[in-house]
Design an enzyme around this catalytic site. Structure first.
Site, PDB file in Angstrom:
ATOM      1  N   GLU A  38       0.838  -1.203   0.000  1.00  7.09           N
ATOM      2  CA  GLU A  38       0.000   0.000   0.000  1.00  7.09           C
ATOM      3  C   GLU A  38       0.873   1.253   0.000  1.00  7.09           C
ATOM      4  O   GLU A  38       1.922   1.306   0.648  1.00  7.09           O
ATOM      5  CB  GLU A  38      -0.895   0.026   1.242  1.00  7.09           C
ATOM      6  CG  GLU A  38      -2.077  -0.902   1.133  1.00  7.09           C
ATOM      7  CD  GLU A  38      -2.986  -0.802   2.349  1.00  7.09           C
ATOM      8  OE1 GLU A  38      -2.766   0.076   3.210  1.00  7.09           O
ATOM      9  OE2 GLU A  38      -3.910  -1.633   2.430  1.00  7.09           O
ATOM     10  N   ASP A 168      -2.378  10.607 -38.198  1.00  2.29           N
ATOM     11  CA  ASP A 168      -3.750  10.080 -38.255  1.00  2.29           C
ATOM     12  C   ASP A 168      -4.706  11.268 -38.284  1.00  2.29           C
ATOM     13  O   ASP A 168      -4.295  12.418 -38.092  1.00  2.29           O
ATOM     14  CB  ASP A 168      -4.056   9.122 -37.086  1.00  2.29           C
ATOM     15  CG  ASP A 168      -3.845   9.743 -35.715  1.00  2.29           C
ATOM     16  OD1 ASP A 168      -3.954  10.973 -35.589  1.00  2.29           O
ATOM     17  OD2 ASP A 168      -3.569   8.993 -34.765  1.00  2.29           O
ATOM     18  N   LYS A 191      -5.062   6.376 -40.779  1.00  2.00           N
ATOM     19  CA  LYS A 191      -4.628   5.219 -39.980  1.00  2.00           C
ATOM     20  C   LYS A 191      -5.825   4.476 -39.402  1.00  2.00           C
ATOM     21  O   LYS A 191      -6.828   5.080 -39.040  1.00  2.00           O
ATOM     22  CB  LYS A 191      -3.757   5.765 -38.830  1.00  2.00           C
ATOM     23  CG  LYS A 191      -3.551   4.869 -37.645  1.00  2.00           C
ATOM     24  CD  LYS A 191      -2.835   5.592 -36.501  1.00  2.00           C
ATOM     25  CE  LYS A 191      -3.712   5.710 -35.270  1.00  2.00           C
ATOM     26  NZ  LYS A 191      -3.024   6.298 -34.098  1.00  2.00           N
ATOM     27  N   GLY A 224       4.031   2.723 -32.671  1.00  2.00           N
ATOM     28  CA  GLY A 224       3.349   2.070 -33.799  1.00  2.00           C
ATOM     29  C   GLY A 224       2.789   3.074 -34.806  1.00  2.00           C
ATOM     30  O   GLY A 224       2.896   2.869 -36.029  1.00  2.00           O
TER      31      GLY A 224
HETATM   32  C1  R5P Z   1      -3.683   8.509 -30.986  1.00  2.00           C
HETATM   33  O1  R5P Z   1      -4.581   8.893 -31.692  1.00  2.00           O
HETATM   34  C2  R5P Z   1      -2.554   9.397 -30.505  1.00  2.00           C
HETATM   35  O2  R5P Z   1      -2.658  10.697 -31.004  1.00  2.00           O
HETATM   36  C3  R5P Z   1      -1.226   8.811 -30.874  1.00  2.00           C
HETATM   37  O3  R5P Z   1      -1.094   8.809 -32.283  1.00  2.00           O
HETATM   38  C4  R5P Z   1      -1.110   7.397 -30.389  1.00  2.00           C
HETATM   39  O4  R5P Z   1      -1.762   7.230 -29.182  1.00  2.00           O
HETATM   40  C5  R5P Z   1       0.325   7.016 -30.236  1.00  2.00           C
HETATM   41  O5  R5P Z   1       0.380   5.709 -29.748  1.00  2.00           O
HETATM   42  P1  R5P Z   1       1.410   4.662 -30.365  1.00  2.00           P
HETATM   43  O6  R5P Z   1       2.753   5.327 -30.328  1.00  2.00           O
HETATM   44  O7  R5P Z   1       1.299   3.485 -29.438  1.00  2.00           O
HETATM   45  O8  R5P Z   1       0.944   4.334 -31.747  1.00  2.00           O
END
Ligand code: R5P
Length: 312
Positions: A38, A168, A191, A224
Site C-alpha cells: 500500500e 492520423d 490510420k 506504432g
Molecule cells: C492517438 O490517436 C494518438 O494521437 C497517438 O497517435 C497514439 O496514441 C500514439 O500511440 P502509439 O505510439 O502506441 O501508436
C-alpha cells in the site's frame, strides 16, 4: 497567500525546475510503501492557508502515479491548503475518453471524478489527446500548449521541401497549428488501429513525394503510429529525412528501437514524461519548465492564461 509547490515521484526534475523558476524549492513530501504494497505519503511541512500546486505526470507506472496524486491531494486538503491545483504535464488515461466498443468504461471520466473527489479545485494539463476532457471536470481546467515552444525548436530544420504530416486524422488540427506556425503545407496519413501496438495505413492526403516530412502528434507511446506513418510516407516517395515532434514521449517497451530502425533523423519531445538520464542521440528534449512556471505564477496572482492555452 503563500505559494507552495509539491511533487509526487513521476517527474521530480521537471517539478524542481518549475519551483526553481518560481524562486522557490519543492516542499517536502515523504512517499513510502507499506510492506503489503500500500502507498503511504505525508506532507512534511505546514501548508495551512497556502496556494498549493501539485506537479505530477500520470505517466507509467500510470496507476501508481495517479494514486500518488490522489493521496497527495487528499493530504493537502486535510492539511488546510487554501487553494489546491494539480499540474499534470502528461495526463494518462486521456485517450480513453469514449466507449470505442460496448461494455467498456469511459476511463478518462472516472479519472476526472477521482481527481475531483480527492479535493483538487483546479487542474492544469498540457496538450491533451483531446480537448473534450475539459468537459469531464466541473472544476476549472486549464489546457496549456507546448506547441509554440516545440515549433520554435523545429524551425531551424525547416526547408522549402518540408511538409507537416498528421500521422492520423485525430492529429489533423494539431498539424494545422504546426503548419500555420511554420508556414508549411500539411499532409494527413489515414490510420486504422489494429491493436494496442499495431496500426495500419489506408492512404495519405496531400503531397509528400520529394518532401521532408515533419510528423507531429500529441504523444508517442509504442511508436506504432509513427512507424506506420513513416513507412507509408517512404512508400509514397518522401525524402528519407523525417523528423518527429510530439509533446509527450511515453516511449513504452521497444518504441525507441522501433523509431531508431527508421530513417527518422530527429525526435523532438517535451519533458512531460521523465526521460532516462542517458538519452538516445535521436531525442531532443524541450523543457516545459518555463511554460508551467509561467502558468503557476499567473494562477497564483489571478492573472490571465490566455496566450498559454490551447486554441484548437
Ligand atoms: C492517438 O490517436 C494518438 O494521437 C497517438 O497517435 C497514439 O496514441 C500514439 O500511440 P502509439 O505510439 O502506441 O501508436
Amino acid at each position: 497567500m503563500n505559494l507552495t509547490i509539491l511533487a509526487g515521484s513521476s517527474n521530480r526534475s521537471l517539478a524542481e525546475a518549475v519551483a526553481g523558476q518560481l524562486g522557490t524549492t519543492l516542499g517536502s513530501v515523504g512517499i513510502y510503501r507499506f510492506p503489503d504494497g500500500e502507498l503511504h505519503l505525508e506532507v512534511q511541512q505546514s501548508i495551512r492557508g497556502d496556494d498549493v500546486f501539485l506537479v505530477q505526470s500520470t505517466s507509467p507506472p500510470v496507476d501508481s502515479n495517479l494514486l500518488e496524486l490522489l493521496l497527495l491531494a487528499d493530504a493537502c486538503r486535510r492539511a488546510g491548503a487554501a487553494r489546491l491545483t494539480a499540474v499534470i504535464p502528461y495526463f494518462g488515461y486521456a485517450r480513453q475518453d469514449r466507449r470505442a466498443t460496448g461494455r467498456e468504461p469511459v476511463s478518462a471520466r472516472v479519472v476526472a471524478d477521482l481527481l475531483q473527489v480527492s479535493g483538487l479545485r483546479r487542474v492544469v494539463a498540457v496538450d491533451l489527446h483531446s480537448p473534450v476532457l475539459e468537459g469531464f471536470f466541473w472544476v476549472p481546467f486549464e489546457h496549456l500548449t507546448a506547441v509554440p515552444t516545440l515549433a520554435d525548436t523545429v524551425r531551424p530544420i525547416v526547408t522549402s521541401k518540408s511538409v507537416v504530416v498528421a500521422p492520423d486524422l485525430g492529429a489533423a488540427r494539431l498539424a494545422d497549428t504546426y503548419a500555420h506556425l511554420l508556414h508549411l503545407p500539411v499532409a494527413i496519413v489515414h490510420k486504422t488501429r489494429v491493436s494496442g501496438e499495431a496500426v495500419s495505413v489506408t492512404g495519405i492526403t496531400g503531397a509528400v513525394r520529394g518532401r521532408a516530412p515533419i510528423i507531429v502528434d500529441d504523444m508517442i507511446s509504442t511508436g506504432g503510429t509513427i512507424e506506420a506513418a513513416t513507412r507509408a510516407l517512404l512508400s509514397s516517395g518522401c525524402l528519407p529525412d523525417i523528423s518527429v515532434v510530439a509533446t509527450h514521449a511515453v516511449l513504452v517497451g521497444t518504441a525507441l528501437q522501433r523509431l531508431s530502425s527508421l530513417p527518422v533523423q530527429r525526435l523532438i519531445v517535451s519533458n512531460s514524461v521523465e526521460q532516462p538520464a542517458t538519452l538516445s542521440p535521436l531525442i531532443q528534449t524541450v523543457s516545459l519548465g518555463t511554460l508551467l512556471a509561467e502558468a503557476i505564477g499567473r494562477l497564483h496572482r489571478d492573472e490571465s492564461l490566455e496566450d498559454l492555452l490551447v486554441h484548437r
